[in-house]
Design a protein around this motif. Structure first.
Motif, PDB file in Angstrom:
ATOM      1  N   UNK A 101     -38.152 -73.338  35.377  1.00 28.39           N
ATOM      2  CA  UNK A 101     -38.293 -74.448  35.998  1.00 28.39           C
ATOM      3  C   UNK A 101     -37.309 -75.353  36.929  1.00 28.39           C
ATOM      4  N   UNK A 102     -35.848 -74.451  36.489  1.00 29.35           N
ATOM      5  CA  UNK A 102     -34.971 -74.970  37.893  1.00 29.35           C
ATOM      6  C   UNK A 102     -35.242 -74.212  38.610  1.00 29.35           C
ATOM      7  N   UNK A 103     -35.710 -72.596  38.457  1.00 27.51           N
ATOM      8  CA  UNK A 103     -35.280 -72.463  40.164  1.00 27.51           C
ATOM      9  C   UNK A 103     -36.486 -71.400  40.361  1.00 27.51           C
ATOM     10  N   UNK A 104     -37.659 -71.097  39.573  1.00 26.32           N
ATOM     11  CA  UNK A 104     -38.783 -70.693  39.802  1.00 26.32           C
ATOM     12  C   UNK A 104     -40.247 -71.115  39.926  1.00 26.32           C
ATOM     13  N   UNK A 105     -40.273 -72.733  40.082  1.00 31.46           N
ATOM     14  CA  UNK A 105     -41.290 -74.095  39.695  1.00 31.46           C
ATOM     15  C   UNK A 105     -42.734 -74.096  40.388  1.00 31.46           C
ATOM     16  N   UNK A 106     -42.382 -72.324  41.641  1.00 26.66           N
ATOM     17  CA  UNK A 106     -43.811 -72.342  42.149  1.00 26.66           C
ATOM     18  C   UNK A 106     -44.063 -71.408  41.924  1.00 26.66           C
ATOM     19  N   UNK A 107     -45.309 -70.932  40.836  1.00 27.18           N
ATOM     20  CA  UNK A 107     -46.332 -69.750  39.953  1.00 27.18           C
ATOM     21  C   UNK A 107     -47.562 -69.551  41.300  1.00 27.18           C
ATOM     22  N   UNK A 108     -47.872 -68.150  41.213  1.00 28.88           N
ATOM     23  CA  UNK A 108     -48.975 -67.425  41.787  1.00 28.88           C
ATOM     24  C   UNK A 108     -50.218 -67.206  40.790  1.00 28.88           C
ATOM     25  N   UNK A 109     -50.894 -68.040  41.365  1.00 30.11           N
ATOM     26  CA  UNK A 109     -51.993 -67.865  40.514  1.00 30.11           C
ATOM     27  C   UNK A 109     -53.167 -67.190  41.052  1.00 30.11           C
ATOM     28  N   UNK A 110     -53.623 -66.180  40.282  1.00 27.75           N
ATOM     29  CA  UNK A 110     -54.535 -65.469  41.615  1.00 27.75           C
ATOM     30  C   UNK A 110     -56.644 -65.967  40.860  1.00 27.75           C
ATOM     31  N   UNK A 111     -57.027 -65.951  41.707  1.00 24.01           N
ATOM     32  CA  UNK A 111     -57.454 -66.888  41.085  1.00 24.01           C
ATOM     33  C   UNK A 111     -58.997 -65.817  41.320  1.00 24.01           C
ATOM     34  N   UNK A 112     -60.068 -66.666  40.751  1.00 22.33           N
ATOM     35  CA  UNK A 112     -61.626 -65.287  40.161  1.00 22.33           C
ATOM     36  C   UNK A 112     -61.694 -64.539  41.526  1.00 22.33           C
ATOM     37  N   UNK A 113     -62.068 -65.407  42.398  1.00 20.44           N
ATOM     38  CA  UNK A 113     -61.963 -64.377  43.964  1.00 20.44           C
ATOM     39  C   UNK A 113     -61.782 -63.254  44.585  1.00 20.44           C
ATOM     40  N   UNK A 114     -59.926 -63.415  43.734  1.00 25.63           N
ATOM     41  CA  UNK A 114     -59.326 -62.424  44.111  1.00 25.63           C
ATOM     42  C   UNK A 114     -58.109 -62.949  44.870  1.00 25.63           C
ATOM     43  N   UNK A 115     -58.201 -64.232  45.644  1.00 29.09           N
ATOM     44  CA  UNK A 115     -57.401 -64.814  46.477  1.00 29.09           C
ATOM     45  C   UNK A 115     -56.001 -65.483  44.991  1.00 29.09           C
ATOM     46  N   UNK A 116     -55.218 -65.801  46.258  1.00 28.38           N
ATOM     47  CA  UNK A 116     -53.878 -65.992  45.606  1.00 28.38           C
ATOM     48  C   UNK A 116     -53.362 -67.467  46.163  1.00 28.38           C
TER      49      UNK A 116
END
Length: 211
Positions: free
Chosen positions: A70-85
């Motif tokens: 919450x404090x430092x890493x509030x932007x998370x990476x999503x790996x989409x079904x099509x392989x994009x992030x």
């Protein structure tokens, strides 16, 4: 009950949405909805299942890891079904009015949870008031009637931490601020410095504010 309702009404007057949630499944569904709204993106069921289990409610994460997220890493990476992030914001810290604020009360954690097929708390517990930011419970408020020592609310939160905040997917471990009040005196303290505040309050040197 009157203090609780007055508090909720005050929050509604400030733009908080009052919601009724009674199970962890509903809490998770609301979290998905709020994150989709914040990020202007609709998860597929597969994407959400993976993102939730790995980026929000990993079995390896505790209070420290969730606080850091919450404090430092509030932007998370999503790996989409099509392989994009894609970047997924848990909180928009640059444009704070983009975040959704909700309030719920009397959320119950049972000693087992057969709905989400996850472990429940040690005992049944019912929380007074929870404030959600983008669906994540970040503020917990424990209220007592006037005349009851505020220490009782403090001790109750200690029991919740021991018995049930970690239950199920552990979303209540995301709480950053605790508020305790008996309608006359109010104190607040952060989750990350809880141990030092425990000592201070026990020594009758609480560092919160009186209102």
């Amino acid at each position: 009950a009157a203090l609780e309702q007055n508090f909720i009404t005050a929050l509604q007057n400030q733009g908080y949405e009052y919601i009724h949630i009674y199970s962890e499944a509903e809490l998770i569904a609301n979290l998905r909805k709020q994150l989709e709204k914040l990020n202007n993106y609709t998860f597929t069921d597969t994407e959400w299942k993976t993102f939730f289990s790995q980026n929000i409610a990993s079995n390896n994460d505790g209070i420290v890891e969730k606080t850091r997220r919450i404090q430092e890493d509030h932007v998370q990476i999503l790996k989409r079904d099509n392989g994009e992030v894609k970047n997924i914001y848990l909180i928009d810290k640059n444009n704070i009015h983009n975040n959704s604020l909700q309030v719920l009360n009397q959320y119950k954690v049972t000693s087992y949870d057969d709905v989400s097929n996850s472990s429940g708390g040690k005992y049944d517990n019912r929380y007074d008031v929870t404030i959600l930011v983008n669906g994540l419970p970040l503020v917990h408020c424990e209220l007592k009637r006037r005349g009851v020592a505020i220490r009782e609310a403090f001790n109750q939160i200690k029991r919740y931490n021991r018995d049930s905040f970690w239950a199920g997917c552990g979303l209540y471990e995301y709480i950053q601020i605790f508020v305790i009040s008996n309608g006359t005196n109010t104190k607040y303290y952060s989750n990350t410095t809880r141990d030092s505040h425990v000592k201070e309050i026990n020594n009758k040197k609480g560092s919160g504010k009186k209102t």
